[in-house]
Design a protein around this motif. Sequence first.
Motif, PDB file in Angstrom:
ATOM      1  N   MET A  56       5.335 -60.387 -43.823  1.00 30.31           N
ATOM      2  CA  MET A  56       5.514 -59.049 -42.456  1.00 30.31           C
ATOM      3  C   MET A  56       6.014 -59.960 -41.509  1.00 30.31           C
ATOM      4  SD  MET A  56       1.555 -57.570 -42.533  1.00 30.31           S
ATOM      5  CE  MET A  56       1.632 -56.511 -41.174  1.00 30.31           C
ATOM      6  N   ALA A  57       7.516 -58.881 -41.239  1.00 34.60           N
ATOM      7  CA  ALA A  57       8.191 -59.453 -40.184  1.00 34.60           C
ATOM      8  C   ALA A  57       8.625 -58.622 -39.309  1.00 34.60           C
ATOM      9  CB  ALA A  57       9.811 -59.988 -41.023  1.00 34.60           C
ATOM     10  N   LEU A 108       2.024 -63.046 -44.913  1.00 34.27           N
ATOM     11  CA  LEU A 108       2.530 -64.002 -44.114  1.00 34.27           C
ATOM     12  C   LEU A 108       3.560 -63.414 -43.018  1.00 34.27           C
ATOM     13  CD1 LEU A 108       3.868 -66.743 -43.770  1.00 34.27           C
ATOM     14  CD2 LEU A 108       6.161 -65.992 -45.423  1.00 34.27           C
ATOM     15  N   ALA A 109       2.640 -63.260 -41.893  1.00 39.75           N
ATOM     16  CA  ALA A 109       3.257 -62.997 -40.444  1.00 39.75           C
ATOM     17  C   ALA A 109       4.544 -63.960 -40.315  1.00 39.75           C
ATOM     18  CB  ALA A 109       2.468 -63.040 -38.850  1.00 39.75           C
ATOM     19  N   LEU A 110       5.900 -62.749 -40.197  1.00 48.57           N
ATOM     20  CA  LEU A 110       6.821 -64.612 -39.972  1.00 48.57           C
ATOM     21  C   LEU A 110       7.977 -63.024 -38.977  1.00 48.57           C
ATOM     22  CD1 LEU A 110       8.553 -66.397 -40.582  1.00 48.57           C
ATOM     23  CD2 LEU A 110       9.585 -64.873 -42.377  1.00 48.57           C
ATOM     24  N   ALA A 111       7.682 -63.654 -37.314  1.00 49.07           N
ATOM     25  CA  ALA A 111       7.867 -63.366 -36.338  1.00 49.07           C
ATOM     26  C   ALA A 111       9.380 -63.732 -36.491  1.00 49.07           C
ATOM     27  CB  ALA A 111       7.328 -64.216 -35.206  1.00 49.07           C
ATOM     28  N   CYS A 112      10.744 -62.765 -36.149  1.00 46.75           N
ATOM     29  CA  CYS A 112      11.979 -63.413 -36.508  1.00 46.75           C
ATOM     30  C   CYS A 112      12.871 -61.894 -36.288  1.00 46.75           C
ATOM     31  CB  CYS A 112      12.560 -63.631 -37.757  1.00 46.75           C
ATOM     32  SG  CYS A 112      12.074 -62.396 -39.636  1.00 46.75           S
ATOM     33  N   ASP A 113      13.046 -61.996 -35.324  1.00 46.81           N
ATOM     34  CA  ASP A 113      14.905 -60.929 -35.423  1.00 46.81           C
ATOM     35  C   ASP A 113      15.294 -60.656 -36.161  1.00 46.81           C
ATOM     36  OD1 ASP A 113      16.131 -59.282 -33.915  1.00 46.81           O
ATOM     37  OD2 ASP A 113      16.953 -59.873 -32.077  1.00 46.81           O
ATOM     38  N   VAL A 114      15.448 -59.586 -37.056  1.00 49.38           N
ATOM     39  CA  VAL A 114      16.553 -59.476 -38.441  1.00 49.38           C
ATOM     40  C   VAL A 114      17.778 -58.613 -38.254  1.00 49.38           C
ATOM     41  CG1 VAL A 114      14.651 -58.930 -40.220  1.00 49.38           C
ATOM     42  CG2 VAL A 114      15.526 -57.286 -38.886  1.00 49.38           C
TER      43      VAL A 114
END
Length: 263
Positions: free
Chosen positions: A36-37, A60-66
């Motif tokens: 999950m992003a 999986l929590a993935l903090a990112c700016d796509v």
Amino acid sequence: MDLGLAGKVAVVTGASVGIGLAVSEGFAAEGASVVMAARGADRLAAEAGRIAAERGVETLALACDVATAAGCAELVARTTERFGGADVLVNNAGSGSNETIQEAPDEKWQAYWDLHVMAAVRLARGFVPTMRARGGGVVLHNASICAVQPLSYEPIYNVTKAALMMFSKTLSTEVVGDGIRVNCINPGLVLTPDWVKTAKQLTADSGGDWQAHLDGVAREHAANGRFATPAEVADFMVFLCSERASYSVGSTYPVDGGMLRGV
Ligand code: NDP
């Protein structure tokens, strides 16, 4: 109906709220692991933790700016590190706009291009090789009815979502030989927390009947007179990503309560 998604790895962008959260829930309910992003780490981690606990799957929590190359690269790298790659990619992160063509600066056009189009380009470049290595996969794009039936107040949204729809079609022909199916959906009105927040703001000075405001929007635009729930759209998306939709390739599907006024 067994969707055959148990044990698969699904990546969902924009997964912390709204449609992306409902899609993540949908995959988890089918027994898939979900990456999950979103940018905001706290809300994302809370939802990913809740889904893992409730559904007994890995998240999986993935903090990112796509909307950035670095954010997309991190999403691909961390997914590959944890799961060896992805079977499903849902490019969902996106946002409405509000401007006129006369007044919007180049920077605003570029920001939406990066979010709605370049994220899909970069994540396709990153995840397609891992799908090939796994013998196939699915990519699903979330565009909008505005890709084909524009709303006058958001030209940048209309144009970049139309570009995403064409990107989806073009990518589909490039990777169909690798056993990778690519499709797109065009939702109409979907009742996310953001719609409620906006309705509350718009009605604050006139009595605060935000529900009546939303009902009016639905009556004006949707043939069936109501918003979709995020789960209603998510069910369709999860199905499209499943083996049960194996003959769906390179198409765009309206999910809009009859909002589209053409055929
Ligand atoms: P929401 O505004 O409810 O949620 C957007 C999600 O995307 C959040 O998780 C947000 O988290 C994340 N996000 C936004 N920008 C980025 C970014 N740069 N990088 C990573 N994550 C990001 O959106 P909806 O559920 O309403 O919409 C989802 C998709 O569906 C969008 O593409 C939208 O255009 C489309 N759509 C929505 C409709 C509707 O009526 N709701 C109708 C038609 C299409 P964070 O802010 O923390 O990054």
